[in-house]
Every structure is written in structure tokens, then in C-alpha cells.
Design a protein around this motif. Structure first.
Motif, mmCIF file in Angstrom:
data_model
loop_
_atom_site.group_PDB
_atom_site.id
_atom_site.type_symbol
_atom_site.label_atom_id
_atom_site.label_comp_id
_atom_site.label_asym_id
_atom_site.label_seq_id
_atom_site.Cartn_x
_atom_site.Cartn_y
_atom_site.Cartn_z
ATOM 1 N N ILE A 181 0.823 -1.213 0.000
ATOM 2 C CA ILE A 181 0.000 0.000 0.000
ATOM 3 C C ILE A 181 0.855 1.261 0.000
ATOM 4 O O ILE A 181 0.367 2.340 -0.328
ATOM 5 N N LEU A 182 2.136 1.147 0.364
ATOM 6 C CA LEU A 182 3.016 2.316 0.329
ATOM 7 C C LEU A 182 3.577 2.560 -1.067
ATOM 8 O O LEU A 182 4.157 3.617 -1.326
ATOM 9 N N PRO B 8 -0.322 4.892 -4.125
ATOM 10 C CA PRO B 8 0.154 6.247 -4.414
ATOM 11 C C PRO B 8 0.596 6.414 -5.874
ATOM 12 O O PRO B 8 0.372 7.467 -6.480
ATOM 13 N N LEU C 277 -0.309 5.389 10.071
ATOM 14 C CA LEU C 277 -0.674 5.964 8.779
ATOM 15 C C LEU C 277 -1.144 7.406 8.927
ATOM 16 O O LEU C 277 -0.777 8.282 8.139
ATOM 17 N N GLY D 288 1.259 10.086 7.353
ATOM 18 C CA GLY D 288 0.586 10.792 6.265
ATOM 19 C C GLY D 288 0.273 12.228 6.618
ATOM 20 O O GLY D 288 0.430 13.135 5.789
ATOM 21 N N VAL E 113 -8.575 3.209 3.594
ATOM 22 C CA VAL E 113 -7.107 3.282 3.706
ATOM 23 C C VAL E 113 -6.468 3.389 2.332
ATOM 24 O O VAL E 113 -5.583 4.223 2.095
ATOM 25 N N ILE F 28 -4.325 6.727 1.159
ATOM 26 C CA ILE F 28 -2.896 6.691 0.857
ATOM 27 C C ILE F 28 -2.650 6.905 -0.629
ATOM 28 O O ILE F 28 -1.642 7.497 -1.036
ATOM 29 N N LEU G 235 -2.620 10.598 -1.172
ATOM 30 C CA LEU G 235 -1.329 11.229 -0.902
ATOM 31 C C LEU G 235 -0.459 11.233 -2.160
ATOM 32 O O LEU G 235 0.269 12.191 -2.429
ATOM 33 N N PHE H 129 4.861 8.127 -2.316
ATOM 34 C CA PHE H 129 4.737 8.183 -0.862
ATOM 35 C C PHE H 129 6.078 8.539 -0.225
ATOM 36 O O PHE H 129 6.155 9.377 0.674
#
Length: 466
Positions: free
Chosen positions: A58-59, A63, A190, A194, A266, A270, A273, A291
Motif C-alpha cells: 500500500i506504500l 500512491p 498511517l 501521512g 485506507v 494513501i 497522498l 509516498f
């Protein structure tokens, strides 16, 4: 600083080990070790679904998709990430009713279609989870190199060993116990990471606009992600274990919807971002990692909580995968099957090649995509197993048709079978819609056609009457 970072990461991992080992049942039977049958409430299941699905990916992926393709494709990713929970929440009660002593997706396939299909389904499930494991451990090594001076191999081995300790000794109950705490911790981290990164974001240029690819491209990416991620995650044995660990059908349904809802939020946040990073005009890196580009603009101290966040994400997904693979091996070992000692040994043995691959730092995206495509080719025939007309012939023919359907679009477009095979292996490690859509449509149509024309007389468990 390397000593402080190592100490903080070590403390986090030791906390996870303590929580997992505290939840173990030293004298519990093998069935409890792999299913924790009928014991978990809705909140625990919801947090577990969230924690076990939220890996280090997810990182990276949301993004990047948000930054380069836009909100529509990001929504597809969010839906694809959460849809498997909803499917199991809706479909799970029927599975529990017809296979009350079940333990794995392989047992479900055998009950529906026989041993041959079970072996194929189990093989695909293990292959997918092994790719997932290697990807997560590779990712934590890359993040450690990016955010700290701690040797990446030390972090990879540390995460693998600690999660292996509590999953091998504690089984599914250990994974569920750590998931609860890891879910809350990752949500807090997070928000912290974030929020601070966003606070230090450069001022938006006057003409800043949301990233947006052409509508056709965005829809194609969104649909590809929905099919690929949903199909693959429906072969995640860790999620199937939670079908039988639920206290009852209501807890399973509520837990699935809770996990799915938070997962969507979530992934969208993210990914947002990433969109903001692209809009601000900051350098996204080469290859682009929006990210972490945001973290470059943030205070230096934020690297430590960001690294703890990454370790939490990886530990929460890795322990589920370890336990899922072990439970699948145990369930497929025959009856009475392995002992708990054998299950623990299988867990350790399966981690050795995975860690070896992760330490090489390879890109596993292409392997991931191939595994996703295999899952997309057989997911519908497997899930149709509770339909009384489905037969082993319909399931096998549907799976074969799905694999052929993945090759046909590239074959037709290029006029060459070899080019079609190459396109279905994603040579540029880029997900494309045609192979996934071809696999899904072909497997569905052939399964339904054969089931309708030649209904099943095969029965190993009660089927639905419809």
C-alpha cells in the motif's frame, strides 16, 4: 541512529511475538491450530481482514496509481482490495453450512469436484501466497534501505524469524491476536506519517489539477485491478481460514464488511497522498515512489515511524500468509494428516526458499501478475462449486478455457500464438486488461455451458437446491 532504529524495530517485533505467543493454546488440537473454529467475533475478524491484507504494497502501488492514472483507477484498486472480503462474507455462510468441518480452499474444491481439482487449486493458492510472501519481505528490505542505515537483510530476516516464531507455535490464534493490535497500530501510524508528510507538502501551484489519464485508460486500469486483485485474493488461504474461525455467520458477515470498508478508506487515503504529491510538483523519484517522495520533504525524524509502519504492515500480512500456507499443507496431507509438530515444521521449511528469494532483492511484480492471471482463470469455476449442476468436467474445462482465454487476445492482436503467450506473461511487468478479461469470460462461459448441458451427478457434500 542505526542503533536506535534497530532497537525500535526490535522492540516492535518483540511486542508482536509476545502478543502472538500469549494467544497460543499449548494443548490445543490440530484443528484449533489451523482454524480456531467458531471462536472469533466480528470486530476481531474485521481488524484481522484489514491487517492481513494491508502489506507494504500500500506504500507503493496506490500512491503510484493515484499519481499517474488518477482517482478512477485508484477506486478500482480499493474495490479490488476489499471485494474478496465481501465475497467471502456473503458466500461464507453457505460454505460453512455445507462444509462445517472444513479447513481450506483445497478441501472446498475437493468436496465440490474431487481430489484432482483440489490439488490444482491448492497449488495455485500456495504459488500465489509464496509470491505474496516474497514480495512483502523484498519490500521491507527496500524500505529499510531507503529510510535507514540498518542492513536490509537484517530487517528481512528479523521480520521472517519473529513472525515465524509466533505463527509456528501459536497457529491461527496467534495471527488473529497480533492482527488486532497491528491493525490499530498501522492506522495510527498511517495518520501520523501521512498527516506530517501532508503538512510539510509544498504549496500547490496555481494551475494544479488532479492527475487523470484518458477515461478509457482509467477504466481499463480500474477493471484490470478489480479482476486481478479480487481473483488472486480469493485464493488467499489466510482469508478462507477466517470463514471457519468466525463465531457464527453473523460475525463473519459483519467482520467482512468492516474489514472491506476500512480497507477502501485506507487505500483511497494513501493513494490520495500520491495524487497530492504529483499535484505539488515535487520530484517523485526514479522509479517513481510518490509516498516516499513525500517523506523526503518531511522532517528527518518521520523516517523512524514510517519504518515502524512498514514493518507493521509486512508483519501483519506475512504472519497470515505463513499460517495460511501451513494450514493448506496440513489440510492437504491426508487424514488424519500431520501433527501440530509437522505443521510447525512445514511452516519453517516453506519459509526458507521465500526468504532466500527476498534477500536477492528481485522484482516479483511479474510473478505476481502471472499468479493473479492463474487465479482469474479458475476463480469462477471454483466458486460455482456449490451450484448443483456444476461437475468436475465443467470446472476443469472452465479452468482450461480460462487459461486459453488469457492467451487469445494477444494471439488475435498479433497473429502469433507465441506473442499471445508472451503478452499473457506480462513481459513489461505492467497489468493489462485483455488477458484478465479473456481468462474471466472464457472460464465463466465454458463452465456455465457445460454445467447447463451436462449437469453433475458428482456429490461429496450437500448442495444448494437452486
Amino acid at each position: 541512529m542505526p542503533y536506535l532504529t534497530s532497537a525500535v524495530l526490535g522492540a516492535a517485533l518483540l511486542c508482536f511475538a509476545y502478543l502472538g505467543l500469549r494467544a497460543r493454546r499449548a494443548d490445543g488440537p490440530l484443528d484449533d491450530y489451523v482454524t480456531a473454529r467458531n471462536s472469533q467475533g466480528a470486530q476481531t475478524l474485521g481488524l484481522s481482514f484489514l491487517a492481513s491484507s494491508m502489506g507494504a504494497w500500500i506504500l507503493f502501488a496506490p500512491p503510484e496509481i493515484g499519481a499517474f492514472v488518477g482517482p478512477l483507477a485508484l477506486a478500482g484498486y480499493a474495490i479490488g482490495s476489499s471485494l474478496p472480503f465481501i465475497v467471502l462474507g456473503l458466500y461464507g455462510p453457505a460454505i460453512r453450512q455445507r462444509l462445517p468441518e472444513g479447513r481450506s480452499i483445497g478441501e472446498f474444491a475437493e468436496a465440490c469436484y474431487g481430489v484432482g481439482v483440489r490439488r490444482w487449486v491448492s497449488l495455485v493458492s500456495v504459488a500465489y501466497m509464496a509470491c505474496f510472501l516474497a514480495a512483502e519481505l523484498t519490500a521491507i528490505g527496500a524500505i529499510a534501505a531507503l529510510l535507514s542505515d540498518v542492513p536490509p537483510s537484517l530487517v528481512v530476516i528479523g521480520v521472517a524469524l519473529v513472525t515465524l516464531l509466533y505463527t509456528a507455535l501459536g497457529g491461527l490464534r496467534a495471527s488473529l491476536a497480533t492482527d488486532r493490535w497491528q491493525a490499530w497500530l498501522l492506522l495510527v501510524l498511517l495518520v501520523l506519517v501521512g498527516g506530517v508528510a501532508l503538512w510539510r507538502l509544498p504549496e500547490m501551484p496555481a494551475g494544479a489539477a488532479l492527475p487523470s489519464a484518458p477515461l478509457g485508460n482509467s477504466l481499463s486500469v480500474a477493471l484490470t485491478l478489480v479482476i486481478a486483485v479480487t481473483a488472486a485474493n480469493l485464493f488467499h488461504q489466510g482469508y478462507w481460514q477466517r470463514v471457519w474461525s468466525a463465531r457464527d455467520d453473523r460475525a463473519l458477515g459483519q467482520g467482512a464488511w468492516l474489514g472491506a470498508g476500512i480497507c477502501v478508506v485506507v487505500v483511497m487515503l494513501i493513494g490520495g497522498l500520491g495524487m497530492l504529491a504529483a499535484m505539488s510538483g515535487i520530484a517523485l523519484g526514479e522509479p517513481p515512489i510518490p509516498f516516499f517522495a513525500l517523506l523526503a520533504e518531511a522532517p528527518a525524524w518521520l523516517a523512524l515511524p514510517a519504518l515502524v509502519l512498514a514493518v507493521t504492515l509486512v508483519a501483519s500480512s506475512v504472519d497470515t500468509l505463513q499460517n495460511g500456507i501451513a494450514s493448506l499443507v496440513v489440510a492437504d496431507a491426508g487424514k488424519p494428516g500431520l501433527s501440530i509438530g509437522g505443521a510447525r515444521l512445514a511452516t519453517v521449511a516453506l519459509m526458507v526458499p521465500v526468504v532466500a528469494v527476498a534477500l536477492q532483492g528481485y522484482s516479483v511484480l511479474r510473478l505476481f501478475l502471472i499468479a493473479d492471471l492463474l487465479c482469474a482463470a479458475i476463480v469462477v469455476p471454483v466458486l460455482l462449486g456449490l451450484w448443483r449442476r456444476m461437475s468436475p468436467l465443467a470446472a476443469v474445462a472452465g479452468g482450461i478455457a480460462g487459461m486459453l482465454g488469457a492467451v487469445v487476445p494477444g494471439w488475435v492482436a498479433s497473429g502469433s500464438l507465441s506473442a499471445g503467450l508472451l503478452a499473457a506473461s506480462f513481459p513489461d511487468s505492467i497489468p493489462t486488461l485483455a488477458p484478465f478479461l479473456g481468462a474471466l469470460l472464457a472460464s465463466t462461459l465454458v463452465s456455465l455451458l457445460i454445467a447447463w448441458r451436462r449437469p453433475s451427478h458428482f456429490s461429496r457434500m450437500p448442495r444448494s437446491a437452486s
